[in-house]
Design a protein around this motif. Structure first.
Motif, mmCIF file in Angstrom:
data_model
loop_
_atom_site.group_PDB
_atom_site.id
_atom_site.type_symbol
_atom_site.label_atom_id
_atom_site.label_comp_id
_atom_site.label_asym_id
_atom_site.label_seq_id
_atom_site.Cartn_x
_atom_site.Cartn_y
_atom_site.Cartn_z
ATOM 1 N N LEU A 11 -2.394 -7.682 1.868
ATOM 2 C CA LEU A 11 -3.414 -8.674 1.359
ATOM 3 C C LEU A 11 -4.111 -9.162 2.628
ATOM 4 O O LEU A 11 -5.360 -9.394 2.869
ATOM 5 C CB LEU A 11 -2.996 -9.902 0.715
ATOM 6 C CG LEU A 11 -3.533 -11.004 0.611
ATOM 7 C CD1 LEU A 11 -4.635 -10.651 -0.538
ATOM 8 C CD2 LEU A 11 -3.109 -12.403 0.183
ATOM 9 N N ILE A 12 -3.114 -9.854 3.594
ATOM 10 C CA ILE A 12 -3.807 -10.633 4.847
ATOM 11 C C ILE A 12 -4.481 -9.256 5.982
ATOM 12 O O ILE A 12 -5.419 -9.563 6.536
ATOM 13 C CB ILE A 12 -2.832 -11.372 5.534
ATOM 14 C CG1 ILE A 12 -2.166 -12.423 4.530
ATOM 15 C CG2 ILE A 12 -3.317 -12.114 6.515
ATOM 16 C CD1 ILE A 12 -3.200 -13.236 3.754
ATOM 17 N N ASP A 32 1.341 2.135 7.475
ATOM 18 C CA ASP A 32 1.978 1.195 6.405
ATOM 19 C C ASP A 32 3.165 1.877 6.112
ATOM 20 O O ASP A 32 3.174 3.244 5.890
ATOM 21 C CB ASP A 32 1.071 0.757 5.150
ATOM 22 C CG ASP A 32 1.782 -0.345 4.509
ATOM 23 O OD1 ASP A 32 0.970 -1.323 4.735
ATOM 24 O OD2 ASP A 32 2.625 -0.093 3.937
ATOM 25 N N HIS A 34 4.338 2.240 3.384
ATOM 26 C CA HIS A 34 3.803 2.845 1.937
ATOM 27 C C HIS A 34 2.861 3.647 1.835
ATOM 28 O O HIS A 34 1.547 3.005 2.147
ATOM 29 C CB HIS A 34 3.871 1.743 0.817
ATOM 30 C CG HIS A 34 5.196 0.914 0.364
ATOM 31 N ND1 HIS A 34 5.342 -0.554 1.034
ATOM 32 C CD2 HIS A 34 6.325 1.660 -0.149
ATOM 33 C CE1 HIS A 34 6.575 -0.476 0.499
ATOM 34 N NE2 HIS A 34 7.149 0.335 0.119
ATOM 35 N N ASN A 37 -0.382 2.872 -0.305
ATOM 36 C CA ASN A 37 -1.275 1.505 0.203
ATOM 37 C C ASN A 37 -2.216 2.253 1.010
ATOM 38 O O ASN A 37 -3.488 1.729 1.041
ATOM 39 C CB ASN A 37 -0.526 0.587 0.904
ATOM 40 C CG ASN A 37 0.716 -0.237 0.082
ATOM 41 O OD1 ASN A 37 0.592 -0.075 -0.822
ATOM 42 N ND2 ASN A 37 1.290 -1.170 0.859
ATOM 43 N N THR A 68 2.732 -7.372 9.019
ATOM 44 C CA THR A 68 3.781 -6.979 8.063
ATOM 45 C C THR A 68 4.406 -8.358 7.898
ATOM 46 O O THR A 68 4.100 -9.574 8.569
ATOM 47 C CB THR A 68 4.777 -6.200 9.122
ATOM 48 O OG1 THR A 68 4.552 -6.737 10.339
ATOM 49 C CG2 THR A 68 4.276 -4.625 8.935
ATOM 50 N N GLN A 72 9.706 -7.885 10.097
ATOM 51 C CA GLN A 72 9.106 -6.898 10.250
ATOM 52 C C GLN A 72 8.315 -6.565 11.779
ATOM 53 O O GLN A 72 8.442 -5.932 12.351
ATOM 54 C CB GLN A 72 8.687 -5.858 9.081
ATOM 55 C CG GLN A 72 9.298 -5.716 7.987
ATOM 56 C CD GLN A 72 10.302 -4.609 8.384
ATOM 57 O OE1 GLN A 72 10.038 -3.613 9.077
ATOM 58 N NE2 GLN A 72 11.739 -4.835 7.523
ATOM 59 N N SER A 96 3.090 -15.905 9.179
ATOM 60 C CA SER A 96 3.196 -17.543 8.615
ATOM 61 C C SER A 96 4.215 -18.338 9.558
ATOM 62 O O SER A 96 3.963 -19.449 9.523
ATOM 63 C CB SER A 96 3.606 -17.569 7.334
ATOM 64 O OG SER A 96 2.933 -16.870 6.606
ATOM 65 N N ALA A 122 -5.026 -19.171 5.032
ATOM 66 C CA ALA A 122 -5.647 -18.996 3.585
ATOM 67 C C ALA A 122 -4.647 -17.612 3.086
ATOM 68 O O ALA A 122 -4.083 -16.988 3.765
ATOM 69 C CB ALA A 122 -6.956 -18.632 3.655
ATOM 70 N N SER A 124 -2.681 -16.017 -0.743
ATOM 71 C CA SER A 124 -2.785 -15.813 -2.289
ATOM 72 C C SER A 124 -1.187 -15.532 -2.647
ATOM 73 O O SER A 124 -0.503 -15.162 -1.920
ATOM 74 C CB SER A 124 -3.840 -14.716 -2.710
ATOM 75 O OG SER A 124 -3.578 -14.543 -4.022
ATOM 76 N N GLY A 128 -0.714 -7.400 -1.474
ATOM 77 C CA GLY A 128 -1.251 -5.941 -1.092
ATOM 78 C C GLY A 128 -2.747 -5.963 -0.935
ATOM 79 O O GLY A 128 -3.453 -6.599 -1.338
HETATM 80 N N1 LIG Z 1 0.021 -13.962 1.417
HETATM 81 C C1 LIG Z 1 -0.362 -15.219 2.023
HETATM 82 O O1 LIG Z 1 -0.759 -16.043 1.446
HETATM 83 C C2 LIG Z 1 -0.384 -15.185 3.659
HETATM 84 C C3 LIG Z 1 -1.089 -15.977 4.399
HETATM 85 C C4 LIG Z 1 -1.322 -15.963 5.733
HETATM 86 C C5 LIG Z 1 -0.130 -15.421 6.405
HETATM 87 N N2 LIG Z 1 0.547 -14.362 5.669
HETATM 88 C C6 LIG Z 1 1.540 -13.497 6.630
HETATM 89 O O2 LIG Z 1 0.803 -12.171 6.561
HETATM 90 C C7 LIG Z 1 1.706 -11.299 6.622
HETATM 91 C C8 LIG Z 1 1.578 -10.116 5.482
HETATM 92 O O3 LIG Z 1 1.702 -10.861 4.270
HETATM 93 P P1 LIG Z 1 0.678 -10.014 3.006
HETATM 94 O O4 LIG Z 1 0.489 -11.237 1.902
HETATM 95 O O5 LIG Z 1 -0.381 -9.511 3.702
HETATM 96 O O6 LIG Z 1 1.785 -9.255 2.453
HETATM 97 P P2 LIG Z 1 1.598 -7.737 1.815
HETATM 98 O O7 LIG Z 1 2.915 -7.827 1.004
HETATM 99 O O8 LIG Z 1 0.385 -7.788 0.964
HETATM 100 O O9 LIG Z 1 1.372 -6.858 2.945
HETATM 101 C C9 LIG Z 1 2.363 -6.716 3.834
HETATM 102 C C10 LIG Z 1 2.222 -4.965 4.226
HETATM 103 O O10 LIG Z 1 3.170 -4.743 5.299
HETATM 104 C C11 LIG Z 1 3.841 -3.296 4.836
HETATM 105 N N3 LIG Z 1 4.951 -3.208 5.660
HETATM 106 C C12 LIG Z 1 6.244 -3.735 5.454
HETATM 107 N N4 LIG Z 1 7.213 -3.690 6.447
HETATM 108 C C13 LIG Z 1 6.399 -2.396 7.233
HETATM 109 C C14 LIG Z 1 6.868 -1.828 8.262
HETATM 110 N N5 LIG Z 1 8.035 -1.990 8.926
HETATM 111 N N6 LIG Z 1 5.856 -0.983 8.846
HETATM 112 C C15 LIG Z 1 4.594 -0.952 8.242
HETATM 113 N N7 LIG Z 1 4.184 -1.769 7.198
HETATM 114 C C16 LIG Z 1 5.058 -2.321 6.682
HETATM 115 C C17 LIG Z 1 3.885 -3.322 3.378
HETATM 116 O O11 LIG Z 1 4.104 -1.887 2.816
HETATM 117 C C18 LIG Z 1 2.557 -3.985 2.935
HETATM 118 O O12 LIG Z 1 1.610 -3.238 2.732
HETATM 119 C C19 LIG Z 1 3.320 -11.879 6.402
HETATM 120 O O13 LIG Z 1 3.792 -11.990 7.920
HETATM 121 C C20 LIG Z 1 2.849 -13.295 5.979
HETATM 122 O O14 LIG Z 1 3.731 -14.087 6.655
HETATM 123 C C21 LIG Z 1 0.636 -14.436 4.503
#
Ligand SMILES: NC(=O)c1ccc[n+]([C@@H]2O[C@H](COP(=O)([O-])OP(=O)(O)OC[C@H]3O[C@@H](n4cnc5c(N)ncnc54)[C@H](O)[C@@H]3O)[C@@H](O)[C@H]2O)c1
Ligand SMILES: O=C(O)C(=O)C[C@]1(C(=O)O)C=C[C@@H](O)C=C1
Length: 284
Positions: A11-12, A32, A34, A37, A68, A72, A96, A122, A124, A128
Motif C-alpha cells: 500500500l505505502i 516483493d 509475493h 503482488n 516492507t 523486514q 512507522s 497517512a 489505511s 497491498g
Molecule cells: N498502512 C499504513 O497505514 C501505513 C502508513 C504509513 C507507514 N506504514 C509503514 O509502511 C510499511 C508498509 O506498510 P503497508 O501498509 O504498505 O503494508 P503492505 O502489507 O501493504 O505492504 C508490504 C509489502 O511488503 C512485502 N514484503 C514483506 N516482507 C518482504 C520481504 N522480506 N521482502 C520483500 N517484500 C516483502 C509484502 O509482500 C507486501 O507487499 C510498514 O513498515 C508500515 O509500518 C504503513
C-alpha cells in the motif's frame, strides 16, 4: 534517468511509487516476496519492472525505497550494508517506527552508504498495492530522519524525488518521532484492537451486540482491521514507549471508573467537554 528500486510493493510503497511516476525521467523496479503482488503492480502501472535478483537491481539503483514491515526493513538494511551500491545512491524507508531503523542505519553509514529514514503520516487499514493511490499523502506530514552524516544536498535530493507525493516534509529526531507517533498512532491502535477483542467476548454471548454495531463502533475501530504483521512489528520496535503510554492509559481508565462511581453531573460533563474541545482543535 533515475533508477528506483522499491522493496515491498504494498500500500505505502506502491502509493509513493505511483506519485513518483509523475516525474518523466524515473524508472521504478519493484521487488516483493509475493510475485503475484509484482505482477498486479506492473499491470496497474505502479512499477515499470519486476525484479527477480534484488542484489543486481540494488547495485544499479539511484534511490532504494524500503516499503516492507519494519522488522523486514531492518533485515533488508543488513543485506544492503554488504552490497556494492552506487556511491551516490540514497536509501530511504516508509516505516512507522524510526529509532530501531536509524540504529540499523549506523551500519549502512559505516560502510559509506546514505540512509535517510522516512515515514509518511497517512495510510489505511487496507493492505497491498491493489489499494495504492498517487494522492494518498497529499497534504499529509512526511517525516524524514536524517543521520548526522546526511548532507543538505542529499536531503534536498530525496525531498525532490518524493515531492510529487505533495506531502508536507518535516525532519525529526528518530527518538522524538517514536514518542510522538506512539501517542498519536500506536497507542490508539492498541486501544482499537483491545476494544474489538472486548466487544467480541460480548458478541459471543449475545448476537445482538454484532447486529447493533453502528457508526460509533465503526469510527473508533476501523484501524483494528489493519495488517497484523505491520502492527506486530511496530509494537515490538516501539515497545518501551508503548509500555509507558499503557501505564498512563490504565490510570486514565481508573479515573473514568472513579468518575462513574461518583456519578457527579458536573465532573462527568467536564470530562467529555474537555475531550471535545481538544479533539475539535485537531484538524484532520
Ligand atoms: N498502512 C499504513 O497505514 C501505513 C502508513 C504509513 C507507514 N506504514 C509503514 O509502511 C510499511 C508498509 O506498510 P503497508 O501498509 O504498505 O503494508 P503492505 O502489507 O501493504 O505492504 C508490504 C509489502 O511488503 C512485502 N514484503 C514483506 N516482507 C518482504 C520481504 N522480506 N521482502 C520483500 N517484500 C516483502 C509484502 O509482500 C507486501 O507487499 C510498514 O513498515 C508500515 O509500518 C504503513
Ligand atoms: O488511516 C489509517 O488506517 C492509519 O492507521 C494510518 C496511520 C495512523 O494514522 O495512525 C497508521 C500508521 C502509520 O504509520 C501512519 C498512519
Amino acid at each position: 534517468m533515475t533508477k528506483v528500486l522499491l522493496v515491498g510493493v504494498g500500500l505505502i510503497g506502491g502509493s509513493v511509487a505511483l506519485s513518483m511516476k509523475k516525474q518523466q525521467d524515473i524508472v521504478i523496479a519493484g521487488y516483493d516476496i509475493h510475485t503475484s503482488n509484482l505482477e498486479m503492480a506492473k499491470s496497474k502501472g505502479i512499477i515499470d519492472e519486476m525484479v527477480l535478483d534484488v542484489q543486481i537491481e540494488a547495485e544499479r539503483a539511484d534511490l532504494i525505497i524500503l516499503g516492507t514491515p519494519v522488522e523486514q526493513t531492518i533485515q533488508f538494511m543488513e543485506k544492503l550494508a554488504e552490497w556494492d551500491l552506487k556511491d551516490q545512491a540514497i536509501i530511504t524507508d516508509v516505516g512507522s517506527t524510526k529509532w530501531s531503523i536509524m540504529k540499523a542505519a549506523e551500519r549502512l553509514n559505516e560502510s559509506g552508504k546514505t540512509f535517510i529514514g522516512g515515514h509518511p503520516m497517512a495510510g489505511s487499514h487496507e493492505s497491498g498495492a491493489v489499494h495504492a493511490r498517487a494522492d494518498l499523502f497529499r497534504g499529509a506530514r512526511y517525516v524524514l530522519t536524517p543521520s548526522a552524516e546526511t548532507t543538505v544536498a542529499q536531503l534536498e535530493m530525496l525531498t525532490k524525488w518524493l515531492s510529487d507525493t505533495e506531502a508536507n516534509f518535516i525532519t525529526m529526531d528518530a527518538k522524538e518521532h517514536d514518542q510522538v507517533t506512539g501517542v498519536i498512532s500506536h497507542l490508539p491502535h492498541m486501544i482499537a484492537a483491545s476494544l474489538v477483542r472486548q466487544v467480541e467476548e460480548h458478541a459471543n454471548k449475545n448476537n445482538l451486540v454484532r447486529q447493533m454495531a453502528a457508526g460509533g463502533f465503526r469510527d473508533i475501530t476501523r484501524i483494528a482491521s489493519s495488517s497484523p504483521v505491520m502492527w506486530r512489528d511496530i509494537s515490538r520496535q516501539n515497545r518501551e514507549t508503548l509500555l509507558d503510554l499503557l501505564e498512563d492509559w490504565m490510570k486514565e481508565m481508573q479515573q473514568v471508573k472513579q468518575l462513574l462511581e461518583k456519578s457527579d453531573q458536573q465532573e462527568l460533563y467536564t470530562y467529555f467537554s474537555d475531550a471535545k474541545t481538544f479533539r475539535d482543535s485537531i484538524c484532520i
